[in-house]
Scaffold this motif. Structure first.
Motif, PDB file in Angstrom:
ATOM      1  N   LEU A  94       0.915  -1.230   0.221  1.00 18.79           N
ATOM      2  CA  LEU A  94      -0.042   0.211  -0.082  1.00 18.79           C
ATOM      3  C   LEU A  94       0.929   1.162  -0.096  1.00 18.79           C
ATOM      4  O   LEU A  94       0.392   2.199  -0.445  1.00 18.79           O
ATOM      5  N   ALA A 136       0.485   4.354  -2.572  1.00 20.87           N
ATOM      6  CA  ALA A 136       0.150   5.661  -1.965  1.00 20.87           C
ATOM      7  C   ALA A 136       1.232   6.742  -2.650  1.00 20.87           C
ATOM      8  O   ALA A 136       0.765   7.927  -2.958  1.00 20.87           O
ATOM      9  N   GLU A 137       2.306   6.031  -2.901  1.00 16.31           N
ATOM     10  CA  GLU A 137       3.420   6.878  -3.653  1.00 16.31           C
ATOM     11  C   GLU A 137       3.073   7.346  -5.362  1.00 16.31           C
ATOM     12  O   GLU A 137       3.529   8.013  -5.806  1.00 16.31           O
ATOM     13  N   LEU A 144      -7.144   7.601  -5.199  1.00 12.35           N
ATOM     14  CA  LEU A 144      -6.304   7.300  -3.967  1.00 12.35           C
ATOM     15  C   LEU A 144      -6.590   7.793  -2.921  1.00 12.35           C
ATOM     16  O   LEU A 144      -6.696   7.389  -1.681  1.00 12.35           O
ATOM     17  N   GLU A 145      -7.154   9.290  -2.887  1.00 12.79           N
ATOM     18  CA  GLU A 145      -7.450   9.813  -1.483  1.00 12.79           C
ATOM     19  C   GLU A 145      -8.889   9.407  -1.122  1.00 12.79           C
ATOM     20  O   GLU A 145      -8.893   9.048   0.085  1.00 12.79           O
ATOM     21  N   PHE A 169      -7.885   6.017   0.690  1.00 17.52           N
ATOM     22  CA  PHE A 169      -7.046   5.868   1.868  1.00 17.52           C
ATOM     23  C   PHE A 169      -7.881   6.785   2.977  1.00 17.52           C
ATOM     24  O   PHE A 169      -7.704   6.599   4.172  1.00 17.52           O
ATOM     25  N   GLU A 170      -8.435   7.693   2.452  1.00 13.97           N
ATOM     26  CA  GLU A 170      -9.217   8.621   3.342  1.00 13.97           C
ATOM     27  C   GLU A 170     -10.686   7.916   3.985  1.00 13.97           C
ATOM     28  O   GLU A 170     -10.852   8.067   5.052  1.00 13.97           O
ATOM     29  N   SER A 230      -4.533   5.982   6.772  1.00 14.57           N
ATOM     30  CA  SER A 230      -4.439   7.424   6.510  1.00 14.57           C
ATOM     31  C   SER A 230      -3.439   7.454   5.621  1.00 14.57           C
ATOM     32  O   SER A 230      -2.130   6.876   5.722  1.00 14.57           O
ATOM     33  N   LEU A 231      -3.155   8.626   4.733  1.00 12.73           N
ATOM     34  CA  LEU A 231      -2.250   9.154   3.837  1.00 12.73           C
ATOM     35  C   LEU A 231      -0.888   9.543   4.827  1.00 12.73           C
ATOM     36  O   LEU A 231      -0.022   9.283   4.234  1.00 12.73           O
ATOM     37  N   VAL A 270       1.911   3.725   5.967  1.00 15.82           N
ATOM     38  CA  VAL A 270       1.097   2.949   5.435  1.00 15.82           C
ATOM     39  C   VAL A 270       2.056   1.543   5.304  1.00 15.82           C
ATOM     40  O   VAL A 270       2.966   1.542   4.877  1.00 15.82           O
TER      41      VAL A 270
END
Ligand SMILES: Nc1ncnc2c1ncn2[C@@H]1O[C@H](COP(=O)(O)OP(=O)(O)OP(=O)(O)O)[C@@H](O)[C@H]1O
Ligand code: SF4
Ligand SMILES: [Mg+2]
Lengths: 329, 298
Positions: free
Chosen positions: A215, A219-220, A239-240, A243-244, A260-261, A265
């Motif tokens: 993950l 995220a990156e 993505l947001e 993750f959110e 959470s970003l 992670v």
């Protein structure tokens, strides 16, 4: 021209083996915009590689067979093309990077030959011109051009994966599929290779499907994320959003309690219970045997896609309003 | 490595020749020769000495390069062997070429259509080919093509036509072995990731097989071919006998019958050396095919 470079509709892929029919992909839907990067995540056996191979029509047959569905690439249904037409797309408009760089290069051909081959096939160049282009590709991925005459065994794992990337990008594809491109590499090398891929993707404006268990990498790297379970995409979001605000009980489980970003992670958290037997998938919602919110109806009724908000889709009866969640999600 | 092998082999052969019945002196002079003449010859040839003395004497001379003379023709043994070698080489090469020409393409086709009817038929034929005794196949071919149809000569080295039946006889088993080996090696290789990489590049299936898979698949096959060639050179004994082919194998059989120990030993030594040279050549070819080995030698 549509915005979407790739649209997969109701894809079904089976492996027909002596032990039974493995239902690897079951009605998968997915879209990808030009230049976008989609993270494809899910436990082992979820059907990620099978989905990727289906796009290139390289599912090993036998035992694999694409049963039904549509894969539109650039407006064309790939599943209706002739083998010949398909070949002109492979390695040209769609490329794939495989998981293990140790085994994905031919041990008896020089890396130069292996990069030049695709260029020669697709760009109608002479052998010499193709080789010159191969040298440029090598430099692009950070390997001196002199090493084109070397064989794969003379390279380290990270270097081999760079060569694989050079092969994949040689014809400037509009879609790159990377199947766990860094899993087999050391952590430090992983970061370098990912960095290289991100840079090149930007430089060439290539759309990418990144298959991974990690993950952090998602995220990156990714714009969108599709979470696969038992051959289906059970949640799809930016993505947001994901993750959110993860919605599917399975996704929530993957992220652990505080996704959470901002926080570190980690790799996918193991979820209690096992991946279902793909030769004998559960009825109704395939996640029900492991779902803490499951109710009787989940065993019978198959969830359909619910739109949470623009671009965020989930397959779960809770969001269809059929059942109530046990606690607030 | 070769020297101890040859010493071991010659010791065994010498023992067998020594302890089996038959008296070289009597064979040279004929059944009806007077007893004292035979005894005189035995003394001259050193045949009355104990076994170990005789063997060590042979070894001592051999190390000086003197392998003795044939009991029956009185010529130096290696002249005998060398004069027979071209025939053996010709036959073995023909058999091997035939086997390679059949085995490799059929093995490839069979592998690319695994479990098809063609594949099954090939595998049954290969099984027959491996298990069929050479001499029996040779006799059957002679019966059919020479005796019944009168198409081909049944023996001797008299031009190309006379090479056909012995080459088939010799090549069949090897062809079967090469077919099986090529098939299994190819099946192994086409499951490899780099074959998938080649396909993902858009390489046409024909080229995937002929360029990407074949060179990898041939590496183990070449070893088998080399070994088989060694066996053919040494193991043509039965075939040469059935077809009265004037090669080293038949020379050896004749020498055994006549208790001509020096010729038998020379043939055996010669075969061992040839076998080793072939193996060396295979190693070189191997390095040529497999860059992983080539760079070890750099
Ligand atoms: N060649 C094959 N023959 C039979 N079954 C197969 C084959 N390849 C894959 N499968 C099965 O299909 C299902 C999906 O496999 P797939 O490789 O697509 O999963 P994945 O999500 O890529 O998993 P991983 O994370 O381990 O790579 C699994 O149950 C797998 O066992
Ligand atoms: S449909 Fe039911 S079993 Fe499936 S994820 Fe939603 S709550 Fe769980
Ligand atoms: Mg996989």
């Amino acid at each position: 021209m549509s915005d979407n470079i790739l649209e997969i509709k109701d894809l079904v892929v089976h492996y027909i083996t002596d032990e039974g029919v493995v239902e690897a992909v079951n009605g998968l839907n997915m879209t990808l915009k030009r230049g976008e990067t989609l993270g494809l995540v899910g436990e082992t056996g979820a059907g990620k590689t099978t989905t990727a191979l289906s796009i290139l029509r390289l599912v090993p047959n036998p035992p694999g067979k694409i049963i039904s569905g549509e894969i539109h690439f650039d407006g064309e249904n790939l599943l209706e093309l002739s083998e010949e037409e398909m070949r002109s797309i492979r390695g040209n408009k769609i490329s794939m990077i495989f998981q293990d760089p140790m085994t994905s290069l031919n041990p008896v051909m020089t890396v130069g030959e292996q990069i030049a081959e695709g260029i020669e096939i697709h760009q109608g160049l002479s052998t010499d011109e193709a080789m010159e282009k191969a040298h440029e590709m090598l430099e692009l991925v950070g390997i001196p051009r002199e090493r084109a005459i070397d064989y794969p065994h003379q390279f380290s794992g990270g270097m081999k994966q760079r060569v694989v990337i050079a092969i994949a990008l040689a014809c400037n594809p509009s879609l790159l599929i990377a199947d766990e491109p860094t899993t087999a590499l050391d952590v430090t090398i992983q970061a370098q290779v990912l960095e290289l891929m991100r840079n090149l993707r930007e430089e060439f404006n290539t759309a990418m499907i990144l298959i991974t268990h990690d993950l952090g990498i998602v995220a990156e790297t990714c714009d969108k994320v599709a979470v696969m379970y038992a051959g289906e995409v059970i949640e799809y979001a930016t993505l947001e959003q994901l993750f959110e605000n993860p919605k599917h009980p399975y996704t929530i489980g993957l992220f652990g309690s505080i996704p959470s970003l901002e926080h570190d992670v980690e790799r996918l958290k193991p979820i209690k219970g096992l991946m279902p037997d793909p030769t004998n998938l559960p009825s109704g919602c395939p996640f029900h045997p492991r779902c803490s919110h499951a109710q009787d109806i989940c065993k019978e009724r198959k969830p359909i896609v619910t739109n949470i908000e623009e671009g965020h889709m989930v397959k779960c009866l809770i969001y269809e309003g059929v059942i109530e969640a046990k606690e607030v999600l | 490595m070769l020297i101890p092998v040859i010493i071991g082999v010659t010791f065994i052969v010498y023992s067998i020749m020594f302890f089996t019945p038959g008296d070289p002196a009597l064979i040279i002079l004929g059944e009806n020769a007077p007893e004292e003449q035979v005894e005189k010859l035995r003394e001259e040839m050193g045949l009355n000495d104990p076994f170990i003395i005789q063997y060590l004497r042979f070894l001592k001379n051999a190390l000086k390069g003197d392998f003795g003379r044939s009991y029956s023709t009185r010529k130096p043994v290696f002249n005998e062997v060398f004069s027979r070698f071209p025939a053996t080489l010709k036959l073995s090469t023909a058999g091997l070429l035939l086997a390679v020409a059949i085995g490799i393409p059929i093995g490839i086709i069979s592998a690319t259509r695994q479990y098809s009817l063609l594949d099954s038929i090939t595998m049954v034929l290969a099984l027959l080919g491996v298990s069929m005794p050479n001499f029996w196949l040779g006799l059957m071919l002679i019966l059919l093509f020479s005796v019944r149809l009168g198409l081909l000569p049944s023996g001797g080295d008299v031009g190309f036509a006379s090479l056909i039946l012995p080459a088939i006889t010799l090549g069949t088993g090897v062809a079967a072995i090469i077919t099986r080996m090529t098939r299994s090696s190819m099946l192994e290789v086409i499951r490899q990731d780099y074959i998938r990489t080649a396909r993902a590049k858009g390489v046409a299936e024909r080229r995937v097989i002929n360029k990407h898979a074949l060179k990898n698949a041939l590496i183990p096959v070449v070893t088998v071919i080399g070994l088989q060639f060694g066996y053919l050179l040494g193991g043509a004994v039965l075939t040469e006998t059935v077809f009265s082919w004037p090669g080293v194998g038949r020379l050896m059989v004749e020498a055994i019958k006549q208790k001509d120990t020096p010729v038998v030993l020379a043939s055996v030594i010669f075969m061992s050396v040839v076998f080793s040279i072939v193996n060396l050549l295979v190693d070189i070819l191997y390095a040529f095919l497999d860059p992983r080995i080539k760079s070890q030698y750099r």
